[in-house]
Design a protein around this motif. Structure first.
Motif, short mmCIF file in Angstrom:
data_model
loop_
_atom_site.label_atom_id
_atom_site.label_comp_id
_atom_site.label_asym_id
_atom_site.label_seq_id
_atom_site.Cartn_x
_atom_site.Cartn_y
_atom_site.Cartn_z
N ASP A 163 0.84 -1.20 0.00
CA ASP A 163 0.00 0.00 0.00
C ASP A 163 0.88 1.25 0.00
O ASP A 163 1.98 1.25 0.54
N GLU A 164 0.35 2.31 -0.59
CA GLU A 164 1.09 3.57 -0.72
C GLU A 164 0.23 4.74 -0.28
O GLU A 164 -0.98 4.74 -0.50
N ARG A 165 0.87 5.74 0.33
CA ARG A 165 0.20 6.98 0.68
C ARG A 165 0.95 8.13 -0.01
O ARG A 165 2.17 8.21 0.08
N THR A 166 0.19 8.98 -0.67
CA THR A 166 0.75 10.16 -1.33
C THR A 166 0.36 11.39 -0.52
O THR A 166 -0.77 11.50 -0.05
N PHE A 167 1.30 12.31 -0.36
CA PHE A 167 1.08 13.49 0.47
C PHE A 167 0.69 14.68 -0.38
O PHE A 167 1.35 14.99 -1.37
N GLU A 168 -0.38 15.33 0.05
CA GLU A 168 -0.87 16.51 -0.65
C GLU A 168 0.17 17.63 -0.56
O GLU A 168 0.72 17.89 0.51
N ASN A 169 0.46 18.24 -1.69
CA ASN A 169 1.45 19.33 -1.80
C ASN A 169 2.85 18.90 -1.36
O ASN A 169 3.66 19.74 -0.95
N ASN A 170 3.14 17.60 -1.38
CA ASN A 170 4.44 17.05 -0.99
C ASN A 170 4.84 17.46 0.42
O ASN A 170 6.00 17.76 0.69
N PHE A 202 2.48 15.46 13.06
CA PHE A 202 1.49 14.94 14.00
C PHE A 202 0.36 14.18 13.32
O PHE A 202 -0.65 13.90 13.94
N THR A 203 0.55 13.85 12.05
CA THR A 203 -0.45 13.09 11.31
C THR A 203 0.19 11.83 10.74
O THR A 203 0.68 11.82 9.62
N PRO A 204 0.20 10.74 11.53
CA PRO A 204 0.79 9.51 11.01
C PRO A 204 -0.11 8.88 9.95
O PRO A 204 -1.32 9.08 9.93
N GLU A 205 0.52 8.14 9.06
CA GLU A 205 -0.21 7.40 8.03
C GLU A 205 -0.58 6.05 8.61
O GLU A 205 0.23 5.38 9.26
N VAL A 206 -1.83 5.62 8.38
CA VAL A 206 -2.34 4.39 8.96
C VAL A 206 -2.53 3.34 7.88
O VAL A 206 -3.13 3.60 6.83
N PHE A 207 -2.00 2.15 8.14
CA PHE A 207 -2.13 1.00 7.25
C PHE A 207 -2.76 -0.12 8.06
O PHE A 207 -2.49 -0.25 9.25
N VAL A 248 9.49 8.44 -1.71
CA VAL A 248 9.74 9.27 -2.88
C VAL A 248 9.82 10.72 -2.40
O VAL A 248 8.90 11.21 -1.73
N ILE A 249 10.93 11.37 -2.74
CA ILE A 249 11.12 12.76 -2.34
C ILE A 249 11.39 13.64 -3.55
O ILE A 249 11.76 13.15 -4.62
N ASP A 250 11.22 14.93 -3.36
CA ASP A 250 11.59 15.93 -4.36
C ASP A 250 12.92 16.52 -3.92
O ASP A 250 12.99 17.24 -2.92
N THR A 251 13.99 16.21 -4.64
CA THR A 251 15.34 16.62 -4.24
C THR A 251 15.54 18.14 -4.27
O THR A 251 16.46 18.65 -3.65
N ALA A 252 14.68 18.86 -4.97
CA ALA A 252 14.80 20.32 -5.01
C ALA A 252 14.31 20.95 -3.71
O ALA A 252 14.68 22.08 -3.39
N GLU A 292 8.59 19.08 4.25
CA GLU A 292 8.39 19.44 2.85
C GLU A 292 9.28 18.61 1.94
O GLU A 292 10.41 18.29 2.28
N GLY A 293 8.74 18.31 0.78
CA GLY A 293 9.52 17.61 -0.24
C GLY A 293 9.31 16.11 -0.27
O GLY A 293 9.91 15.43 -1.10
N ILE A 294 8.49 15.58 0.60
CA ILE A 294 8.23 14.14 0.55
C ILE A 294 6.93 13.91 -0.22
O ILE A 294 5.90 14.47 0.09
N HIS A 295 7.03 13.11 -1.26
CA HIS A 295 5.90 12.88 -2.16
C HIS A 295 5.02 11.73 -1.70
O HIS A 295 3.81 11.85 -1.64
#
Length: 163
Positions: free
Chosen positions: A24-31, A36-41, A59-63, A143-146
Protein backbone atom coordinates in the motif's frame (compact mmCIF):
# COMPACT_ATOMS: atom_id res chain seq x y z
CA UNK A 1 -9.57 -35.20 -14.36
CA UNK A 2 -7.37 -35.82 -11.31
CA UNK A 3 -4.26 -35.47 -13.47
CA UNK A 4 -5.32 -31.96 -14.50
CA UNK A 5 -6.71 -30.83 -11.15
CA UNK A 6 -3.59 -31.65 -9.11
CA UNK A 7 -1.17 -29.40 -11.09
CA UNK A 8 -3.72 -26.56 -11.06
CA UNK A 9 -4.05 -26.74 -7.26
CA UNK A 10 -0.27 -26.83 -6.79
CA UNK A 11 0.15 -23.81 -9.09
CA UNK A 12 -2.51 -21.84 -7.21
CA UNK A 13 -0.89 -22.63 -3.87
CA UNK A 14 2.54 -21.55 -5.09
CA UNK A 15 1.21 -18.31 -6.56
CA UNK A 16 -0.75 -17.43 -3.43
CA UNK A 17 2.36 -17.84 -1.23
CA UNK A 18 4.10 -14.94 -2.96
CA UNK A 19 1.25 -12.48 -2.47
CA UNK A 20 2.28 -9.67 -0.09
CA UNK A 21 0.47 -9.34 3.21
CA UNK A 22 0.44 -5.56 2.64
CA UNK A 23 1.29 -3.55 -0.46
CA UNK A 24 0.00 0.00 0.00
CA UNK A 25 1.09 3.57 -0.72
CA UNK A 26 0.20 6.98 0.68
CA UNK A 27 0.75 10.16 -1.33
CA UNK A 28 1.08 13.49 0.47
CA UNK A 29 -0.87 16.51 -0.65
CA UNK A 30 1.45 19.33 -1.80
CA UNK A 31 4.44 17.05 -0.99
CA UNK A 32 4.11 17.85 2.73
CA UNK A 33 3.91 15.33 5.59
CA UNK A 34 2.69 16.75 8.90
CA UNK A 35 4.62 15.51 11.93
CA UNK A 36 1.49 14.94 14.00
CA UNK A 37 -0.45 13.09 11.31
CA UNK A 38 0.79 9.51 11.01
CA UNK A 39 -0.21 7.40 8.03
CA UNK A 40 -2.34 4.39 8.96
CA UNK A 41 -2.13 1.00 7.25
CA UNK A 42 -4.15 -2.11 8.07
CA UNK A 43 -2.58 -5.57 7.92
CA UNK A 44 -4.69 -8.73 8.04
CA UNK A 45 -2.56 -11.49 9.58
CA UNK A 46 -3.83 -15.03 9.19
CA UNK A 47 -0.83 -17.02 10.44
CA UNK A 48 1.52 -16.21 13.32
CA UNK A 49 3.95 -18.99 12.44
CA UNK A 50 5.24 -17.22 9.33
CA UNK A 51 7.98 -14.60 9.25
CA UNK A 52 7.74 -11.40 7.21
CA UNK A 53 9.96 -8.74 5.69
CA UNK A 54 8.82 -5.12 6.02
CA UNK A 55 10.04 -2.84 3.22
CA UNK A 56 9.48 0.90 2.85
CA UNK A 57 9.93 2.98 -0.29
CA UNK A 58 9.96 6.76 -0.03
CA UNK A 59 9.74 9.27 -2.88
CA UNK A 60 11.12 12.76 -2.34
CA UNK A 61 11.59 15.93 -4.36
CA UNK A 62 15.34 16.62 -4.24
CA UNK A 63 14.80 20.32 -5.01
CA UNK A 64 12.89 20.80 -1.73
CA UNK A 65 13.84 17.97 0.63
CA UNK A 66 16.54 19.05 3.13
CA UNK A 67 17.51 15.84 4.91
CA UNK A 68 19.79 12.91 4.11
CA UNK A 69 17.24 10.37 5.37
CA UNK A 70 13.54 9.99 6.02
CA UNK A 71 13.31 9.20 9.76
CA UNK A 72 10.24 7.12 10.59
CA UNK A 73 8.50 5.81 13.69
CA UNK A 74 6.42 2.63 13.34
CA UNK A 75 3.66 1.80 15.83
CA UNK A 76 2.00 -1.58 15.34
CA UNK A 77 -1.22 -2.30 17.24
CA UNK A 78 -2.55 -5.86 17.49
CA UNK A 79 -6.28 -6.67 17.63
CA UNK A 80 -5.85 -7.33 21.38
CA UNK A 81 -4.37 -3.86 21.94
CA UNK A 82 -0.68 -4.77 22.22
CA UNK A 83 1.62 -2.03 20.89
CA UNK A 84 5.04 -2.59 19.32
CA UNK A 85 7.14 0.38 18.24
CA UNK A 86 10.37 0.72 16.30
CA UNK A 87 12.37 3.45 14.62
CA UNK A 88 13.81 3.27 11.10
CA UNK A 89 15.36 5.50 8.45
CA UNK A 90 15.28 5.41 4.66
CA UNK A 91 18.61 6.93 3.48
CA UNK A 92 18.73 9.20 0.43
CA UNK A 93 22.40 10.17 0.42
CA UNK A 94 25.60 8.20 0.57
CA UNK A 95 29.00 9.88 0.77
CA UNK A 96 27.39 13.23 0.00
CA UNK A 97 25.63 12.03 -3.17
CA UNK A 98 21.97 11.28 -3.80
CA UNK A 99 21.21 7.58 -3.91
CA UNK A 100 18.13 5.75 -5.17
CA UNK A 101 16.51 6.03 -8.57
CA UNK A 102 15.28 9.11 -10.41
CA UNK A 103 11.68 8.91 -11.48
CA UNK A 104 11.12 9.33 -15.22
CA UNK A 105 9.75 12.60 -16.55
CA UNK A 106 10.81 15.92 -17.97
CA UNK A 107 12.82 17.95 -15.45
CA UNK A 108 11.90 15.50 -12.71
CA UNK A 109 13.63 16.06 -9.39
CA UNK A 110 11.86 13.15 -7.72
CA UNK A 111 13.97 10.32 -6.42
CA UNK A 112 12.90 7.01 -4.90
CA UNK A 113 14.76 4.85 -2.40
CA UNK A 114 13.75 1.70 -0.59
CA UNK A 115 14.89 0.09 2.61
CA UNK A 116 14.21 -3.16 4.41
CA UNK A 117 12.97 -2.00 7.80
CA UNK A 118 12.55 -5.42 9.43
CA UNK A 119 13.64 -8.86 8.30
CA UNK A 120 12.03 -12.05 9.63
CA UNK A 121 9.46 -10.08 11.62
CA UNK A 122 6.75 -12.10 13.36
CA UNK A 123 3.28 -11.06 14.45
CA UNK A 124 2.09 -12.14 17.91
CA UNK A 125 -1.56 -12.67 17.00
CA UNK A 126 -3.86 -13.16 14.05
CA UNK A 127 -6.43 -10.63 12.90
CA UNK A 128 -6.32 -7.08 11.60
CA UNK A 129 -3.33 -5.12 12.89
CA UNK A 130 -3.08 -1.33 12.58
CA UNK A 131 0.28 0.13 11.58
CA UNK A 132 0.87 3.85 12.07
CA UNK A 133 3.91 5.41 10.43
CA UNK A 134 4.97 8.93 11.32
CA UNK A 135 7.88 11.12 10.32
CA UNK A 136 10.19 12.10 13.18
CA UNK A 137 12.02 15.18 11.94
CA UNK A 138 12.02 18.36 14.01
CA UNK A 139 9.85 20.04 11.36
CA UNK A 140 6.12 20.46 11.90
CA UNK A 141 5.58 19.99 8.15
CA UNK A 142 8.13 17.88 6.30
CA UNK A 143 8.39 19.44 2.85
CA UNK A 144 9.52 17.61 -0.24
CA UNK A 145 8.23 14.14 0.55
CA UNK A 146 5.90 12.88 -2.16
CA UNK A 147 4.85 9.42 -0.99
CA UNK A 148 5.58 6.44 1.21
CA UNK A 149 4.99 2.83 0.15
CA UNK A 150 4.92 -0.12 2.58
CA UNK A 151 5.25 -3.77 1.59
CA UNK A 152 4.99 -6.65 4.03
CA UNK A 153 5.76 -9.97 2.38
CA UNK A 154 6.46 -13.46 3.61
CA UNK A 155 10.17 -13.97 4.26
CA UNK A 156 11.71 -16.88 2.37
CA UNK A 157 13.18 -19.40 4.78
CA UNK A 158 16.17 -21.49 3.79
CA UNK A 159 16.07 -24.84 5.53
CA UNK A 160 19.02 -26.32 3.61
CA UNK A 161 21.71 -26.24 6.31
CA UNK A 162 24.24 -28.28 4.27
CA UNK A 163 25.11 -25.47 1.86
Amino acid sequence: MKKILFPIIITLLLCSCNKPLLDDERTFENNVWNRFTPEVFEVNVGNIEDYYNIDVTAVIDTAVYRYRTVPLLFNLYSPAGEQRSFYAEVPFTENGRWRGEMLPGNNSTRRTANRRIRAFFSFNSTGTHRMEIGQTTSQYDLEGIHSIHVTISRAPLDYDMDK
